[in-house]
Design a protein around this motif. Structure first.
Motif, PDB file in Angstrom:
ATOM      1  N   GLU A  30     -10.630 -13.903  -3.964  1.00  0.00           N
ATOM      2  CA  GLU A  30     -11.287 -13.969  -5.048  1.00  0.00           C
ATOM      3  C   GLU A  30     -10.065 -14.255  -6.051  1.00  0.00           C
ATOM      4  O   GLU A  30      -8.949 -13.450  -6.069  1.00  0.00           O
ATOM      5  CB  GLU A  30     -12.094 -12.673  -5.799  1.00  0.00           C
ATOM      6  N   LEU A  71     -16.157  -3.423   1.947  1.00  0.00           N
ATOM      7  CA  LEU A  71     -16.019  -3.847   0.613  1.00  0.00           C
ATOM      8  C   LEU A  71     -17.210  -3.704  -0.403  1.00  0.00           C
ATOM      9  O   LEU A  71     -17.136  -3.367  -1.390  1.00  0.00           O
ATOM     10  CB  LEU A  71     -15.167  -5.290   0.644  1.00  0.00           C
ATOM     11  N   TYR A 114     -17.910  -5.267  -4.206  1.00  0.00           N
ATOM     12  CA  TYR A 114     -17.406  -6.603  -4.277  1.00  0.00           C
ATOM     13  C   TYR A 114     -17.716  -7.656  -3.233  1.00  0.00           C
ATOM     14  O   TYR A 114     -17.740  -7.006  -1.988  1.00  0.00           O
ATOM     15  CB  TYR A 114     -16.004  -6.659  -4.635  1.00  0.00           C
ATOM     16  N   THR A 168     -15.760 -10.348  -2.103  1.00  0.00           N
ATOM     17  CA  THR A 168     -14.692 -11.029  -1.699  1.00  0.00           C
ATOM     18  C   THR A 168     -13.106 -10.281  -1.945  1.00  0.00           C
ATOM     19  O   THR A 168     -13.324  -9.147  -2.975  1.00  0.00           O
ATOM     20  CB  THR A 168     -14.521 -12.252  -2.541  1.00  0.00           C
ATOM     21  N   PHE A 169     -12.315 -10.172  -1.351  1.00  0.00           N
ATOM     22  CA  PHE A 169     -11.036  -9.821  -1.695  1.00  0.00           C
ATOM     23  C   PHE A 169     -10.324 -10.590  -2.713  1.00  0.00           C
ATOM     24  O   PHE A 169     -10.341 -11.610  -2.767  1.00  0.00           O
ATOM     25  CB  PHE A 169     -10.303  -9.528  -0.363  1.00  0.00           C
ATOM     26  N   GLN A 183      -4.895  -8.621  -0.765  1.00  0.00           N
ATOM     27  CA  GLN A 183      -5.674  -7.621  -0.435  1.00  0.00           C
ATOM     28  C   GLN A 183      -5.896  -7.480   1.032  1.00  0.00           C
ATOM     29  O   GLN A 183      -5.610  -6.289   1.683  1.00  0.00           O
ATOM     30  CB  GLN A 183      -6.892  -7.097  -1.215  1.00  0.00           C
ATOM     31  N   GLY A 216      -3.816  -2.259 -12.208  1.00  0.00           N
ATOM     32  CA  GLY A 216      -5.208  -2.600 -12.460  1.00  0.00           C
ATOM     33  C   GLY A 216      -5.615  -3.862 -11.196  1.00  0.00           C
ATOM     34  O   GLY A 216      -6.551  -4.575 -11.586  1.00  0.00           O
ATOM     35  N   TYR A 217      -4.595  -4.261 -10.307  1.00  0.00           N
ATOM     36  CA  TYR A 217      -4.779  -5.273  -9.421  1.00  0.00           C
ATOM     37  C   TYR A 217      -5.944  -5.053  -8.348  1.00  0.00           C
ATOM     38  O   TYR A 217      -6.622  -5.664  -7.988  1.00  0.00           O
ATOM     39  CB  TYR A 217      -3.499  -5.796  -9.006  1.00  0.00           C
ATOM     40  N   GLY A 218      -5.801  -3.836  -7.919  1.00  0.00           N
ATOM     41  CA  GLY A 218      -6.694  -3.336  -6.897  1.00  0.00           C
ATOM     42  C   GLY A 218      -5.923  -2.660  -5.820  1.00  0.00           C
ATOM     43  O   GLY A 218      -6.225  -3.142  -4.538  1.00  0.00           O
ATOM     44  N   VAL A 235      -8.066  -0.410  -3.103  1.00  0.00           N
ATOM     45  CA  VAL A 235      -8.831  -0.919  -2.106  1.00  0.00           C
ATOM     46  C   VAL A 235      -7.849  -1.265  -0.672  1.00  0.00           C
ATOM     47  O   VAL A 235      -8.248  -0.756   0.186  1.00  0.00           O
ATOM     48  CB  VAL A 235      -9.388  -2.495  -2.541  1.00  0.00           C
ATOM     49  N   ALA A 272       3.146  -0.122  -9.049  1.00  0.00           N
ATOM     50  CA  ALA A 272       2.906  -1.143 -10.054  1.00  0.00           C
ATOM     51  C   ALA A 272       4.148  -1.539 -10.660  1.00  0.00           C
ATOM     52  O   ALA A 272       4.449  -2.358 -11.294  1.00  0.00           O
ATOM     53  CB  ALA A 272       1.815  -0.757 -11.092  1.00  0.00           C
ATOM     54  N   ASP A 286      -7.041   7.256 -14.967  1.00  0.00           N
ATOM     55  CA  ASP A 286      -7.745   6.373 -13.939  1.00  0.00           C
ATOM     56  C   ASP A 286      -9.040   5.812 -14.562  1.00  0.00           C
ATOM     57  O   ASP A 286     -10.158   5.842 -14.256  1.00  0.00           O
ATOM     58  CB  ASP A 286      -7.777   7.209 -12.680  1.00  0.00           C
ATOM     59  N   ARG A 336      -2.168   1.117 -18.462  1.00  0.00           N
ATOM     60  CA  ARG A 336      -3.506   2.014 -18.511  1.00  0.00           C
ATOM     61  C   ARG A 336      -4.406   1.027 -19.309  1.00  0.00           C
ATOM     62  O   ARG A 336      -5.726   1.553 -19.223  1.00  0.00           O
ATOM     63  CB  ARG A 336      -3.331   3.149 -19.233  1.00  0.00           C
TER      64      ARG A 336
HETATM   65  N1  ATP Z   1     -11.584  -7.397  -4.328  1.00  0.00           N
HETATM   66  C1  ATP Z   1     -11.705  -7.059  -5.833  1.00  0.00           C
HETATM   67  N2  ATP Z   1     -12.673  -7.702  -6.527  1.00  0.00           N
HETATM   68  C2  ATP Z   1     -12.901  -7.492  -7.720  1.00  0.00           C
HETATM   69  N3  ATP Z   1     -12.607  -6.419  -8.424  1.00  0.00           N
HETATM   70  C3  ATP Z   1     -11.928  -5.616  -7.400  1.00  0.00           C
HETATM   71  C4  ATP Z   1     -11.180  -5.800  -6.371  1.00  0.00           C
HETATM   72  N4  ATP Z   1     -10.619  -4.864  -5.845  1.00  0.00           N
HETATM   73  C5  ATP Z   1     -10.195  -4.073  -6.901  1.00  0.00           C
HETATM   74  N5  ATP Z   1     -11.006  -4.300  -7.785  1.00  0.00           N
HETATM   75  C6  ATP Z   1     -11.176  -3.649  -9.101  1.00  0.00           C
HETATM   76  O1  ATP Z   1     -10.000  -3.652  -9.798  1.00  0.00           O
HETATM   77  C7  ATP Z   1      -9.747  -2.608 -10.827  1.00  0.00           C
HETATM   78  C8  ATP Z   1      -8.651  -1.727 -10.385  1.00  0.00           C
HETATM   79  O2  ATP Z   1      -8.245  -1.269  -9.089  1.00  0.00           O
HETATM   80  P1  ATP Z   1      -7.645  -0.107  -8.896  1.00  0.00           P
HETATM   81  O3  ATP Z   1      -7.921   1.197  -9.626  1.00  0.00           O
HETATM   82  O4  ATP Z   1      -7.487  -0.020  -7.264  1.00  0.00           O
HETATM   83  O5  ATP Z   1      -6.128  -0.708  -9.660  1.00  0.00           O
HETATM   84  P2  ATP Z   1      -4.679  -0.102  -9.279  1.00  0.00           P
HETATM   85  O6  ATP Z   1      -4.041  -1.441  -8.699  1.00  0.00           O
HETATM   86  O7  ATP Z   1      -4.613   1.155  -8.419  1.00  0.00           O
HETATM   87  O8  ATP Z   1      -4.192   0.090 -10.564  1.00  0.00           O
HETATM   88  P3  ATP Z   1      -3.286   1.193 -11.325  1.00  0.00           P
HETATM   89  O9  ATP Z   1      -1.895   1.029 -10.737  1.00  0.00           O
HETATM   90  O10 ATP Z   1      -3.559   0.689 -12.718  1.00  0.00           O
HETATM   91  O11 ATP Z   1      -3.772   2.447 -10.944  1.00  0.00           O
HETATM   92  C9  ATP Z   1     -10.897  -1.588 -10.368  1.00  0.00           C
HETATM   93  O12 ATP Z   1     -12.073  -1.885 -11.245  1.00  0.00           O
HETATM   94  C10 ATP Z   1     -11.548  -2.304  -8.906  1.00  0.00           C
HETATM   95  O13 ATP Z   1     -12.802  -2.013  -8.682  1.00  0.00           O
END
Ligand code: ATP
Length: 954
Positions: A80, A129, A135, A137-138, A142, A162-164, A167, A294, A421, A446
């Protein structure tokens, strides 16, 4: 070095006091500050009996071979697009053997064979996933990362906040049914993640100092018998738990090191126990490491890889750019309420005033936390304080209250840093300069982790930097941290794009262009460009004076204050004005101190000058101004031109309060503005047409009787669902965002599902959450829609007030940002301020977007934008007085009573007139007399006959 040579850390010099409002508080004591270590509670676990069970329970949905290439090939690549694009995906060269020996060790129980997994997401991965995260898609990278962990590789993952990242390190165990150990710096962070996983029926636990013996035994039992998927530990706990960890070695398939920048001494949150994590390799030979963070510069990345002994590690990086965060900087005043009040929403919830959603306010000291907290309480904000001086109980309550939406705002020191979080934080305010640029990036990270627009506002004054320097200069690695502070200062004082300055710190270049929705500097530059003001200022001659004074008069040993005093001819520096220096002494007397400071700031940002720390004879630290190699070569090459981004100070003559010029030198140094006012006599002008070509229709006049849905009841439905979410969250003892994220609520409002097929279309709602909550949400939606005559099970509820033709215009003629802002205004009758808050952008940017909609004849709400009939009549008169010339706003504004109009209203009304009457272009400025016949009928009628409004419908 003498005290008067440098800019003292501890007291502001006379010259600064003269020109700047600074806080008069003393430099705070060390115990006033919080480091995030304060949040850690370390325990030595007792030795426990260990039971090992051979079987490992795979998840029940795992009905396919997760690594089978044949399975994988039947699936198309699903990734995605997101807000940040990956920029790097290659091994880092830490040392010569870093790139080689990529051999997964087969002793690890969970490495899936010695053949690599498919480059396409496998069905089982997509299923996991969807099931656990909701979700389909990745996001880019990811799957590559998950695949690497399935293949047993060490990896360093640098992904923007906030990127994910979760996961990435959580999917392996969910696919393989093994155990992932997650090393995390904070107990509160671990608790949140564990609770989040459990709410999706994933077995996860944390072992820390607060776990009692019985709980510990139970957790270990689950870890050993293969039930547990995630075990969260602090690095300190690991150091004292070798026996416990050894008992798990046949279960562990991945070691994830969260917030991995803590490993590095060059990171902003170094933790010595993180550095010892490589020892885990002895306990878990062959188990792959995944270090995630991050915030890591290239130097920090190399340090992490080396320290964790990840010789063959692949590094994955996404851009650091968080596009949904709007960055801005304000001058900090002396009254907190005055600074913060304008940021509050006009409307308030039953819980009080708020900053447009959950907000965090970071302060430098605990004392400031208390002051800001008190100020907010006076303003009616439902807030709580958090710092390491408060008891563990109070901190926990604040944290819980915040993630459960019981308090809207937390005022905190950095102790409330990584542990938050919460996905829907809409505003992060720094009340006082942040510690350094990397801490700043981490703290603003944050905000907006749900991807929605959010704001990051810093209030600071020059005194803050003095205090910061003072504290940092006493810390280990002071020189490194002072450089990071210098980058922070550049960010705070720049006239260029702030995002560009921020990203440059992390080695990302190429963002240096003016963009809307980016930062306040970009907004100011857009406004400057639109009003024909200069974007750059030529300061070559003045820059030469500064460099001459720094290098030839003071030999890089004087602070900013002394340099400016010399340039302005102060008697305190008279002794230096000898020989070759004489003509330069007082050469800049016609400009005030503020102007010279602004120039020196720009020269520091342009890397011609730098500030260095030194210790003075009196034992205090201070800063001196030094010429950089780039500055020296610019000076030596006898360069005459230097263009720096304009700001109001540099554009002003700078003559206010200027001292008498010394000698004739002054006349030689006149500032030159590159772009002056755009319009000159004989240039092209736009004359408003005299006959109406189009009829503009306001939103209130657009027919909605026959439509089933209005902006208002959509808004009401959203409120009803939010209330339901809060009630359900309380019942299930979980934070509201775990019941349904804001994005899920948005989709529920848009689709209004009443059956499970429609619910399935909702993205980001995990299976377990649907199982628990979908039914109650569907029931509530059905009831509301019936009572309000709203359609259900629809996919697009956005264009509620528009004709199909207008919908087409929104989709095809507006940019996505314009369309989103415009629809928000239209559907909610939202004011500029409301839209700006909701989308985390400036009012000026929203104004530009709505103007674009008006240009296409799309309806707007009169009252929400302040478009009254009286204002239109005044404008009409002013246009006529101005010979119907509508090329520039300023001459019109000058003809209007100041209290009757602001620039935004003027722009809207003007564009409505242009939409209706069109313009004629001419090179001859019109001198025609007043023409009152052009007053639009609709406006004249609106003033007296409101009921007649329907006449103007299309
Ligand atoms: N494949 C995906 N598609 C859509 N949303 C996603 C996907 N993967 C993760 N997210 C969403 O992105 C948001 C941020 O994910 P996550 O908490 O893992 O971020 P992070 O990279 O650990 O951020 P931080 O460094 O701020 O803790 C969450 O709401 C999560 O559900």
């Amino acid at each position: 070095m003498e005290a008067n040579d440098v800019d003292s850390f501890d007291e502001d010099s006379q010259i600064e006091k003269e020109n700047q409002q600074q806080e008069t508080q003393p430099v705070p004591r060390d115990e006033d500050y919080d480091s995030f270590d304060d949040d850690i509670l370390i325990a030595t676990p007792a030795k426990l009996p260990v039971h090992i069970d051979a079987g490992s329970k795979a998840p029940d949905f795992l009905d396919e071979d997760p690594i089978s290439p044949s399975n994988a090939s039947s699936h198309s690549l699903k990734t995605e697009g997101t807000q940040t694009e990956p920029v790097v995906c290659e091994p880092l060269n830490v040392n010569d053997d870093a790139e080689f020996s990529e051999t997964p060790t087969l002793t690890s129980p969970k490495i899936l064979g010695n053949h690599p997994t498919s480059s396409l997401p496998t069905p089982s991965a997509l299923k996991a996933l969807n099931r656990y995260f909701g979700y389909e898609t990745f996001r880019p990278l990811q799957w590559d990362i998950i695949r690497g962990s399935l293949d047993g590789k060490d990896q360093l993952v640098v992904m923007s906040t906030g990127y994910g990242k979760s996961v990435c390190f959580q999917l392996k165990s969910l696919i393989c049914g093994d155990l992932t150990i997650v090393i995390s710096p904070l107990i509160s962070l671990m608790d949140d993640q564990v609770s989040n996983l459990r709410s999706n029926s994933i077995q996860a636990s944390t072992l820390n100092s607060q776990t009692n013996a019985a709980e510990r035994e139970e957790i270990l039992e689950k870890a050993q018998n293969g039930t547990l998927r995630f075990l969260y530990l602090t690095p300190e706990f690991i150091q004292v738990s070798e026996n416990i960890l050894s008992s798990l070695k046949h279960r562990v398939g991945l070691i994830a090191i969260d917030e991995a920048h803590c490993v590095s001494q060059w990171g902003h949150d170094f933790r010595s126990d993180y550095r010892k994590l490589a020892d885990l390799r002895n306990i878990f030979p062959g188990v792959p490491f995944m270090a995630v963070t991050a915030t890591a510069t290239a130097q920090v990345c190399q340090d992490i890889i080396k320290s964790l002994d990840m010789k063959s590690a692949k590094t994955f990086k996404t851009s650091f750019n968080r596009k949904n965060l709007f960055l801005s900087v304000n001058q900090k005043g002396s009254v907190i309420e005055y600074d913060l009040r304008p940021l509050l929403m006009e409307s308030q919830t039953i819980k009080g005033k708020h900053f447009g959603g959950p907000a965090v306010i970071y302060c430098f000291t605990r004392a400031m936390v208390t002051k800001v907290g008190e100020a907010l309480l006076k303003l009616g904000v439902n807030c709580a304080c958090y710092h390491a001086g408060l008891s563990e109980k109070v901190r926990r309550e604040t944290h819980q209250g915040f993630i459960r939406d019981e308090v809207s705002t937390v005022v905190a020191t950095v102790a409330f840093g990584m542990g938050i979080d919460k996905p829907d934080v809409r505003m992060v305010i720094h009340y006082g300069a942040p510690k350094d640029i990397e801490s700043y990036y981490q703290e603003i990270g944050r905000a907006g982790r749900d991807g929605k627009p959010s704001q990051c506002i810093t209030f600071f004054n020059a005194g803050d930097m003095v205090k910061r320097r003072s504290v940092i200069s006493k810390e280990p690695k002071a020189a490194h941290h002072l450089r990071m502070l210098e980058d922070m200062e550049a960010f705070l004082t720049t006239n260029e794009c702030r995002r560009h300055v921020l990203l440059c710190h992390f080695g990302e270049v190429g963002m240096n262009e003016i963009r809307p929705e980016c930062c306040d500097s970009c907004d100011a530059n857009i406004a400057r460009r639109e009003s024909g003001k200069a974007l750059d200022v030529e300061v070559g001659k003045e820059a030469r004076i500064v460099l001459h004074t720094v290098t030839k008069v003071y030999y890089n040993r004087k602070g900013v204050t002394g340099v400016i005093e010399f340039i302005r001819g102060s008697t305190s520096q008279q002794s230096m004005a000898r020989g070759a220096n004489a003509p330069f002494f007082g050469a800049g007397a016609e400009r005030n101190i503020e102007w010279w400071k602004a120039l020196i700031s720009q020269m520091i940002i342009s890397k011609l000058l730098t500030k260095e720390t030194t210790s003075m004879a009196n034992g205090y630290g201070g800063t001196i101004l030094c010429c950089t190699p780039a500055g020296q070569s610019w000076y030596d090459l006898k360069q005459q031109s230097l263009k720096v981004p304009a700001n109001e100070i540099l554009l002003s003559s700078g003559a206010r309060g200027a001292k008498r010029a010394a000698g004739d030198a002054v006349d030689k140094y006149k500032i030159g503005i590159i772009n002056g006012s755009i319009q000159k006599s004989g240039e092209e002008v736009k004359i408003l047409g005299s006959t109406r070509k189009n009829a503009y229709t306001f939103a209130a006049n657009v027919g909605s009787d026959d439509r089933s849905c209005t902006g208002k009841n959509i808004k009401d439905l959203r409120v009803v669902l939010e209330q339901l979410r809060t009630e359900e969250a309380a019942q299930f003892d979980m934070p509201p965002f775990q019941v349904a994220s804001n994005s899920v609520l948005d989709q529920l409002v848009a689709i209004r599902p009443t059956n499970s097929e429609e619910v399935d279309r909702i993205n980001g709602w995990p299976v377990e959450k649907k199982r628990l909550f979908a039914e109650i949400f569907m029931k509530t939606i059905a009831t509301f829609c019936e009572e309000n005559n709203l359609g259900t099970n629809v996919s697009d509820a956005t264009s509620v007030l528009l004709s199909p033709e207008q919908e087409g215009i929104v989709k095809n003629s507006l940019t996505p940002s314009q369309a989103a802002a415009y629809l928000m205004h239209l559907e909610n009758a939202a004011s500029l301020k409301d839209v700006a808050f909701a989308r985390g952008i400036s009012e000026a940017t929203v104004c530009g977007y709505i103007v674009a909609a008006i240009d296409h004849g799309l309806p707007v709400h009169q009252s929400a934008l302040g478009l009254t009939a009286r204002r239109m009549q005044l404008l009409e008169a002013a246009i006529n007085e101005n010979g119907r010339d509508v090329s520039r706003l300023k001459p019109l504004m000058e003809r209007l009573p100041p209290e009757a109009m602001d620039y935004n209203v003027l722009k809207f009304l003007m564009r409505i007139l242009i939409y209706e009457f069109g313009t004629e272009e001419t090179t001859q400025p019109s001198t025609s007399a007043q023409n009152t016949t052009g007053v639009p009928d609709w406006m004249a009628k609106l003033a007296y006959q409101k009921s007649d409004a329907k006449r103007f419908r299309k």
